[in-house]
Design an enzyme around this catalytic site. Structure first.
Site: not given
Length: 419
Positions: A299, A223, A12, A53, A84
């Site tokens: 928008e 957002h 990880d 990672e 993961d």
């Protein structure tokens, strides 16, 4: 013939800021006994989650190789890597392309450590990767103190007991690259060849229904918060174009982690407005994807109402507000866009994107009105349905579009990643 040594690697990495102070952790485990054979961790300075990672993967592979003197020989070692990070698992398994320039040399380095036939990759939920996660956090904590991680000071193995680990680990077997990652399972479930004996699982989430073909699936992300969001002020494309607030940036990181865990997003498209671009950038950094800007996802232009609360608009422009609420064809005061105009713009954008991304899962980072419009149109609902939907900041919705023109709303206003 001598049986190969078998190891499980759990790795990880993390970044407190993404990019920010970063570190990785890796542990090599005996799959039979669950015993910890080796640990590695390091503070690596300022880096992204994905870089950390990959660094953890490399350290784990090197630690496993060091345990077997002839590890590079064919058949000497068999390793199952469990992480993961869906990004790393899918890229190292060869199913996802590596586009980010920072990832390419790290992936190449990881691939050179052991023969390709010796390594398989498996995605696991974060809660099953606690040992490596704890090591990564110990490394970052050490870096914060100006030091490096020391094995003698680590308590990661004590905090993640392996008493039942052996029975929980799957056997290290199967052809190279045949990982049990979520994306591989999904593809297998959708394959045209009928499964032999296992019953079909019920449809869940935003996956494709196998009998309808692969749709273009739009994961619709509103957002994160800006300074205007908690005050419930009109904030469209004709105003100040605010940035994300501290709360909004945290929300963006939360959804980025959630989407990385789910592992289904293949492309990212964003509104040109700053709050969306910043939210999209957080997700893209986590997934290792690029962001395409789409003007049609902006928008509504709320005209003279920009920056005002509903109560302030009611007080100043009461008659205009009543007319706007009564008809989708009426624009806000001062030359803004009507909902009918927005619907035409969003419909044209939808048609372009469904053609471009047929059969793919695409994250659209956009705003309240475009998302509600896409959902309304998919449901065949009237314009007044726009006022009957709740859509929280950083919420996720999803609509699938099929080649026959039908659409399916799969999710609306999910905020579970924020809890």
């Amino acid at each position: 013939m001598t049986q190969p040594r078998q190891f499980v690697i759990e790795a990880d990495g993390g970044s407190r800021g993404n990019p920010g102070p970063a570190g990785y952790g890796a542990v090599v485990i005996d799959p039979v006994t669950g015993e910890t054979l080796a640990e590695a961790a390091e503070y690596i300075g300022v880096a992204t989650n994905n870089v950390a990672e990959y660094k953890g993967l490399i350290a784990g592979l090197k630690a496993a190789k060091a345990l077997v003197p002839d590890a590079s020989a064919d058949g000497a070692l068999q390793v199952r890597v469990r992480m993961d990070s869906k990004l790393v698992v899918e890229q190292m398994s060869g199913r996802w392309k590596i586009k980010h320039p920072d990832m390419k040399p790290l992936a190449a380095e990881a691939a050179r450590i052991l023969p390709a036939s010796a390594v398989t990759y498996e995605w696991i939920p974060r809660e099953k990767n606690k040992h490596a996660d704890r090591l990564a956090n110990e490394a970052m904590d050490a870096g914060k103190r100006g030091k490096q991680w020391e094995p003698s000071a680590s308590t990661a193995s004590l905090d993640t007991p392996r008493s039942s680990a052996a029975s929980a680990l799957p056997p290290v077997s199967g052809p190279p690259g045949d990982a049990a990652a979520g994306a591989a399972k999904a593809r297998a479930a959708l394959a045209s060849r009928p499964a032999a004996a296992s019953p079909a699982a019920p449809q869940a989430g935003w996956g494709a229904a196998p009998d309808l073909g692969a749709p273009a699936t739009f994961v619709l992300l509103r957002h994160g918060e800006t300074a205007l969001t908690p005050e419930k002020r009109f904030s469209g494309s004709g105003g100040s174009d605010p940035e994300l607030s501290a709360a909004g940036r945290h929300q963006a990181e939360c959804i980025a982690r959630s989407l990385a865990d789910r592992g289904t997003v293949e492309e990212i498209v964003s509104s040109p407005l700053r709050r969306c671009r910043e939210t999209a950038a957080a997700v893209a950094a986590r997934l290792g994807l690029e962001v395409r800007i789409e003007e049609g996802l902006r928008e509504t232009d709320f005209g003279a109402w920009e920056g005002l609360t509903f109560a302030e608009v009611r007080e100043r422009y009461g008659a205009d507000l009543d007319a706007w609420l009564a008809s989708a064809k009426v624009a806000p005061t001062g030359g803004g866009e009507s909902f009918a105009e927005v619907a035409r713009r969003v419909s044209a954008t939808r048609d372009r994107l469904t053609t471009r991304y047929a059969g793919r899962t695409v994250l659209l980072v956009t705003h309240v009105t475009p998302i509600k419009t896409l959902v309304r149109l998919a449901l065949g609902a009237p314009p007044e349905a726009m006022f009957r939907m709740e859509l929280s900041a950083a919420s996720v919705s999803a609509v699938a579009y099929y080649a026959d023109g039908n659409a399916s709303v799969r999710l609306l206003n999910d905020t579970s990643h924020l809890r």
